[in-house]
Scaffold this motif. Structure first.
Motif, PDB file in Angstrom:
ATOM      1  N   TYR A  41       3.877   2.319   6.703  1.00  0.00           N
ATOM      2  CA  TYR A  41       2.662   2.252   7.402  1.00  0.00           C
ATOM      3  C   TYR A  41       1.801   3.791   7.271  1.00  0.00           C
ATOM      4  N   ASN A  42       2.464   4.697   6.893  1.00  0.00           N
ATOM      5  CA  ASN A  42       2.090   5.937   6.881  1.00  0.00           C
ATOM      6  C   ASN A  42       2.193   6.561   5.259  1.00  0.00           C
ATOM      7  N   PRO A  43       1.323   6.535   4.451  1.00  0.00           N
ATOM      8  CA  PRO A  43       0.025   6.319   4.474  1.00  0.00           C
ATOM      9  C   PRO A  43      -0.249   4.503   4.674  1.00  0.00           C
ATOM     10  N   THR A  44      -1.598   4.348   5.180  1.00  0.00           N
ATOM     11  CA  THR A  44      -1.739   2.784   5.266  1.00  0.00           C
ATOM     12  C   THR A  44      -1.845   2.180   4.104  1.00  0.00           C
ATOM     13  N   THR A  45      -2.064   2.758   2.833  1.00  0.00           N
ATOM     14  CA  THR A  45      -2.133   2.086   1.548  1.00  0.00           C
ATOM     15  C   THR A  45      -1.035   2.984   0.534  1.00  0.00           C
ATOM     16  N   THR A  46       0.255   2.698   0.560  1.00  0.00           N
ATOM     17  CA  THR A  46       0.889   3.511  -0.265  1.00  0.00           C
ATOM     18  C   THR A  46       0.596   3.267  -1.790  1.00  0.00           C
ATOM     19  N   VAL A  47       1.497   4.155  -2.437  1.00  0.00           N
ATOM     20  CA  VAL A  47       1.217   4.298  -4.149  1.00  0.00           C
ATOM     21  C   VAL A  47       1.771   2.887  -4.586  1.00  0.00           C
ATOM     22  N   PHE A  48       2.855   2.289  -3.924  1.00  0.00           N
ATOM     23  CA  PHE A  48       3.145   0.813  -4.376  1.00  0.00           C
ATOM     24  C   PHE A  48       2.083  -0.064  -4.400  1.00  0.00           C
TER      25      PHE A  48
ATOM     26  N   GLY B 246      -3.907  -6.658  -9.598  1.00  0.00           N
ATOM     27  CA  GLY B 246      -4.368  -8.095  -8.958  1.00  0.00           C
ATOM     28  C   GLY B 246      -3.485  -8.541  -7.937  1.00  0.00           C
ATOM     29  N   ALA B 247      -2.431  -7.949  -7.653  1.00  0.00           N
ATOM     30  CA  ALA B 247      -1.532  -8.675  -6.259  1.00  0.00           C
ATOM     31  C   ALA B 247      -2.107  -8.237  -4.994  1.00  0.00           C
ATOM     32  N   LYS B 248      -1.786  -9.174  -4.098  1.00  0.00           N
ATOM     33  CA  LYS B 248      -2.183  -9.293  -2.629  1.00  0.00           C
ATOM     34  C   LYS B 248      -1.041  -8.106  -2.021  1.00  0.00           C
ATOM     35  N   THR B 249      -1.751  -7.201  -1.228  1.00  0.00           N
ATOM     36  CA  THR B 249      -0.804  -6.348  -0.424  1.00  0.00           C
ATOM     37  C   THR B 249      -0.809  -6.200   0.992  1.00  0.00           C
ATOM     38  N   LYS B 250       0.077  -5.734   1.568  1.00  0.00           N
ATOM     39  CA  LYS B 250       0.118  -5.605   3.254  1.00  0.00           C
ATOM     40  C   LYS B 250       1.233  -4.606   3.314  1.00  0.00           C
ATOM     41  N   ASN B 251       0.701  -3.644   4.254  1.00  0.00           N
ATOM     42  CA  ASN B 251       1.458  -2.487   4.842  1.00  0.00           C
ATOM     43  C   ASN B 251       2.380  -2.831   6.355  1.00  0.00           C
ATOM     44  N   GLY B 252       3.183  -1.982   6.750  1.00  0.00           N
ATOM     45  CA  GLY B 252       3.953  -2.645   7.952  1.00  0.00           C
ATOM     46  C   GLY B 252       3.472  -2.282   9.275  1.00  0.00           C
ATOM     47  N   LEU B 253       2.043  -1.873   9.444  1.00  0.00           N
ATOM     48  CA  LEU B 253       1.606  -1.646  10.739  1.00  0.00           C
ATOM     49  C   LEU B 253       1.588  -2.814  11.683  1.00  0.00           C
ATOM     50  N   GLU B 254       1.183  -3.853  11.197  1.00  0.00           N
ATOM     51  CA  GLU B 254       1.350  -5.252  12.022  1.00  0.00           C
ATOM     52  C   GLU B 254       2.754  -5.318  12.518  1.00  0.00           C
TER      53      GLU B 254
END
Length: 248
Positions: free
Chosen positions: A210-217, A225-233
């Protein structure tokens, strides 16, 4: 004073102290305090309890989610099935281990996927991966784990080497879940060594970082084109679940 805290090493990336300190201020809980307990090894854990006799609850992060288990008196049934602890309830009588990562991940995944249930690759085999695996099982989502070491007696395990050598496997697993700390601040340019070229618009990439909010992955997956989500929620959900456990 009611004290709560977090054990792990290192704790430079932790969100917990700010989250709970803000929560206590917002909700007028002036009698509550949250601290970080960065311990160099799990053998230092009992000393934290001795030094802080007013502790009511602890969160547990990398690398102690599995190592802390022998120090506890018992585990909740769900936590026992998962085999990893991220929340400890402390009383004069006993130390009880729980896993709120499971609830946080499962709830946030369902919120994100909706009715979709694509097969998944779990990147990593640590404590967080165990909670993720249990959630996927309970959602009837087939999965395989990806590890540097496949000699762990599991037939649902792939090596990163095998995945790179057989990139077509990526088509069979549209949901990619990173449970490793790779990409976490300050080493933000790190990521798991998977065949990025095989990611496309059919993939869903969930990075527990979650830190950073947008990872390099996430960034590389979005380019393809993939959909992405981080671990903050997930973090918010597991933190509130821990708060409920500590105050039951």
């Amino acid at each position: 004073m009611k004290k709560f805290g977090l054990i792990g090493f290192p704790l430079t990336h932790s969100f917990s102290k700010k989250y709970f300190t803000d929560k206590f201020e917002r909700e007028g809980k002036s009698e509550c305090q949250y601290e970080l307990y960065e311990i160099p090894n799990i053998q230092a854990f009992p000393a934290v309890l001795v030094k802080e006799p007013t502790l009511i609850g602890l969160n547990v992060t990398i690398p102690y989610k599995e190592q802390v288990i022998p120090f506890l008196d018992r585990l909740s049934p769900a936590c026992k099935a998962i085999g990893a602890v991220n929340c400890i309830k402390i009383s004069a009588e006993e130390l009880v281990g729980f896993n709120t990562d499971y609830f946080g991940f499962k709830t946030s995944l369902v919120n994100w996927l909706g009715p979709n249930r694509p097969a998944a690759l779990i990147l990593g085999t640590g404590g967080a991966s165990k909670a993720v695996a249990q959630a996927l099982k309970d959602l009837n989502i087939p999965f395989m784990k990806v590890s540097r070491d496949t000699q762990q007696g599991s037939n649902n395990m792939l090596s990163y080497k095998k995945l790179r050598e057989s990139p077509e496997l990526m088509k069979e697993f549209p949901l990619l879940i990173n449970t490793t700390p790779l990409g976490t601040f300050p080493k933000t340019e790190e990521m798991a060594d998977i065949p990025l070229a095989s990611i496309n618009q059919n993939h869903w990439v969930y990075d527990l970082v979650y830190n950073p909010t947008t990872t390099v992955f996430m960034r590389e997956a979005e380019k393809r084109g993939a959909k992405t989500k981080n671990g903050l929620e997930m973090l918010h959900l597991q933190a509130e679940a821990a708060w409920e456990i500590w105050n039951e």
